[in-house]
Scaffold this active site. Sequence first.
Site, PDB file in Angstrom:
ATOM      1  N   TYR A  23     -16.002  16.548 -16.524  1.00  0.00           N
ATOM      2  CA  TYR A  23     -16.569  15.206 -16.376  1.00  0.00           C
ATOM      3  C   TYR A  23     -17.611  15.221 -15.243  1.00  0.00           C
ATOM      4  O   TYR A  23     -17.362  15.761 -14.161  1.00  0.00           O
ATOM      5  CB  TYR A  23     -15.427  14.224 -16.065  1.00  0.00           C
ATOM      6  CG  TYR A  23     -15.893  12.859 -15.674  1.00  0.00           C
ATOM      7  CD1 TYR A  23     -16.762  12.133 -16.491  1.00  0.00           C
ATOM      8  CD2 TYR A  23     -15.478  12.274 -14.490  1.00  0.00           C
ATOM      9  CE1 TYR A  23     -17.198  10.872 -16.128  1.00  0.00           C
ATOM     10  CE2 TYR A  23     -15.903  11.009 -14.117  1.00  0.00           C
ATOM     11  CZ  TYR A  23     -16.769  10.322 -14.940  1.00  0.00           C
ATOM     12  OH  TYR A  23     -17.200   9.073 -14.566  1.00  0.00           O
ATOM     13  N   LYS A  57      -8.279   5.856 -19.515  1.00  0.00           N
ATOM     14  CA  LYS A  57      -8.612   6.255 -20.897  1.00  0.00           C
ATOM     15  C   LYS A  57      -7.413   6.017 -21.815  1.00  0.00           C
ATOM     16  O   LYS A  57      -6.961   4.908 -21.939  1.00  0.00           O
ATOM     17  CB  LYS A  57      -9.088   7.704 -20.902  1.00  0.00           C
ATOM     18  CG  LYS A  57     -10.064   8.045 -19.763  1.00  0.00           C
ATOM     19  CD  LYS A  57     -11.323   7.194 -19.780  1.00  0.00           C
ATOM     20  CE  LYS A  57     -12.248   7.598 -18.631  1.00  0.00           C
ATOM     21  NZ  LYS A  57     -13.351   6.659 -18.418  1.00  0.00           N
ATOM     22  N   ARG A 111       0.847  -1.203   0.000  1.00  0.00           N
ATOM     23  CA  ARG A 111       0.000   0.000   0.000  1.00  0.00           C
ATOM     24  C   ARG A 111       0.880   1.250   0.000  1.00  0.00           C
ATOM     25  O   ARG A 111       0.586   2.251  -0.636  1.00  0.00           O
ATOM     26  CB  ARG A 111      -0.949   0.014   1.209  1.00  0.00           C
ATOM     27  CG  ARG A 111      -1.653   1.351   1.398  1.00  0.00           C
ATOM     28  CD  ARG A 111      -2.911   1.306   2.262  1.00  0.00           C
ATOM     29  NE  ARG A 111      -2.805   0.478   3.436  1.00  0.00           N
ATOM     30  CZ  ARG A 111      -2.114   0.793   4.545  1.00  0.00           C
ATOM     31  NH1 ARG A 111      -1.441   1.923   4.630  1.00  0.00           N
ATOM     32  NH2 ARG A 111      -2.092  -0.032   5.577  1.00  0.00           N
ATOM     33  N   ASP A 132      -7.241  18.726 -15.630  1.00  0.00           N
ATOM     34  CA  ASP A 132      -7.536  17.336 -15.966  1.00  0.00           C
ATOM     35  C   ASP A 132      -7.199  17.180 -17.442  1.00  0.00           C
ATOM     36  O   ASP A 132      -7.895  17.697 -18.308  1.00  0.00           O
ATOM     37  CB  ASP A 132      -9.007  17.027 -15.684  1.00  0.00           C
ATOM     38  CG  ASP A 132      -9.377  15.574 -16.008  1.00  0.00           C
ATOM     39  OD1 ASP A 132      -8.676  14.938 -16.829  1.00  0.00           O
ATOM     40  OD2 ASP A 132     -10.386  15.089 -15.460  1.00  0.00           O
TER      41      ASP A 132
HETATM   42  C1  LIG Z   1     -12.085  13.727 -18.132  1.00  0.00           C
HETATM   43  C2  LIG Z   1     -12.243  12.656 -17.100  1.00  0.00           C
HETATM   44  N1  LIG Z   1     -11.659  12.791 -15.901  1.00  0.00           N
HETATM   45  C3  LIG Z   1     -11.780  11.863 -14.942  1.00  0.00           C
HETATM   46  C4  LIG Z   1     -12.536  10.723 -15.131  1.00  0.00           C
HETATM   47  C5  LIG Z   1     -12.677   9.715 -14.027  1.00  0.00           C
HETATM   48  O1  LIG Z   1     -11.866   8.613 -14.276  1.00  0.00           O
HETATM   49  P1  LIG Z   1     -12.169   7.121 -13.741  1.00  0.00           P
HETATM   50  O2  LIG Z   1     -13.379   6.632 -14.448  1.00  0.00           O
HETATM   51  O3  LIG Z   1     -10.909   6.396 -14.085  1.00  0.00           O
HETATM   52  O4  LIG Z   1     -12.397   7.224 -12.280  1.00  0.00           O
HETATM   53  C6  LIG Z   1     -13.157  10.520 -16.358  1.00  0.00           C
HETATM   54  C7  LIG Z   1     -13.966   9.307 -16.592  1.00  0.00           C
HETATM   55  O5  LIG Z   1     -14.666   9.189 -17.566  1.00  0.00           O
HETATM   56  C8  LIG Z   1     -13.012  11.524 -17.374  1.00  0.00           C
HETATM   57  O6  LIG Z   1     -13.618  11.396 -18.566  1.00  0.00           O
END
Ligand SMILES: Cc1ncc(COP(=O)(O)O)c(C=O)c1O
Length: 386
Positions: free
Chosen positions: A106, A202, A53, A177
Site C-alpha cells: 500500500y 476494509k 485512552r 499486512d
Molecule cells: C493493504 C492496506 N494496508 C493498510 C492501509 C491503511 O489503512 P487505513 O486507511 O485504515 O489507515 C490500507 C489502506 O488502503 C491498505 O490498503
Amino acid sequence: MTSEHLQGFATRAIHAASPGNPVTGAVIPSIDLSVTFGIDAPGNPSGGYEYSRVGNPGRDALQHQLATLEGASHALTFATGLAAEDALLRSLLRPGDTVLLGDDVYGGTYRLLTGVFGRWEINVVTVDTSDLGAVERAVAEHSPSVIWLETPSNPLMTITDIAGVASVSGDAVVVVDGTFATPYLQRPLSLGADVVVHSTTKYLGGHSDVMGGVVATNHGHIAEAVAEHQSAAGAVLSPFESWLTMRGIKTLALRMEKHCDNAEAIAQALDTDPRVKRVLFPGLSDHPGREIAQAQMVRMGGMLSFELASAEHAHAFVTATSLFTLAGSLGSVDSLVNHPATMTHAALEGTPNEISSALIRLSVGIEDVEDLLADLNQALDAASSH
Ligand SMILES: Cc1ncc(COP(=O)(O)O)c(C=O)c1O
C-alpha cells in the site's frame, strides 16, 4: 485450549464479540462512552478500567474478537490502519535499523516508512518478497530488524510464501499486512509470521463506514511494547468505532464468500476479454503465485487488478463505471474501482516501484454479479471507443 478455539470461524466471529447486557437482557453489547471510570482507591480500578485512552470495554471486546479470529494471544486496535502500522513500527524500530519492505505494498505504508521513518534514520530496502532467494540475500546483506510484506499485495496481487519468508528471516520480525485476505481467508501467524496487521477500515468493518487498524501477535513482548505505545500516544479506536467494527466482523464469513464468488466470476470474464491486456488474480490458472495461494489461503478474495492498452484507456474506463464507484478504498459491500497510479499509490511515482498508469484495481462487492459484469462490459466499451 478453550472451547472457543475449537469452534468454527463464523461462530467465533459472532460469539467472541462482547455479550449483551445480563441486567437488561439486551443481546447486543452497549457502547461505553464514558471517558473515565470511578475507582475504589488510587491504583485500584474496581471494574478494571480507569481512562478510555488506556482501556475501554468496547475496544477490549473487539480486540478479543480479533485475537480469537487471528489465532493470536494479543490484538490491539487503533484509529486507522496506518495508526496501527505506525505504533507497531515505533515499537519495533530504533534509529539505524533497516526494514526490508515488499516492493508492492500500500502506498501509504511506503510513504510512512520512507517519509516519516526515513527522517528518524530508518533505512528502507525494497525487495520482491515472492522471490525467497532475493529475500534470503537481502537478509544476509542488510540484517533487517523487520520484514514487512503484503500477500496478496496491493495492487499487483503478488503472492508471497509466508512460511518461506519466515524460514529465511534470520532475526527479523516478520510482519504481514493481511488486509486483502482477512483472517477468514488466511492466518499469517499460523504460517510463521510474528505479527499480522490489518486496516480494519476494509473487509473487517466491511461497509465503508468506519476506519480502524489492528496489530495482532503471539509475542507477549511485542504486544506489551505496542500496548505501551497505544496508551502513551493515544491513536486508539473510539467506543463507537469499536462497536461498528465488531458488528461488521459478525458477517465477515458470509461477506467474504460472496466477495470471492463475484471476484472469481469477474476475473474469468476479464481474462477472456480481448479488450483487456492482462488480469492479475491469484485464482487464475496462469497466476505465478496460484499454488502458494491455494496452500495458504482458503479462497482468493475479492480484489483483482487488470491492465488496459494505455493510461488513456484506463482513464476512460474508471470514469465510465456506474456500479463500481471510483474511490480510494476497498473491502466494502459495494464495489469500488481505483486507479492506483494516481490514487492509492501516487506516492510511488518516480520510484522504481511506480505503478503502471494502465492498471486498474477492482474491489469487488457483494452485489448481483450479473449487474457487476454488465457495468464492467459497458465501461470496457467506453474505454475502447474513447
Ligand atoms: C493493504 C492496506 N494496508 C493498510 C492501509 C491503511 O489503512 P487505513 O486507511 O485504515 O489507515 C490500507 C489502506 O488502503 C491498505 O490498503
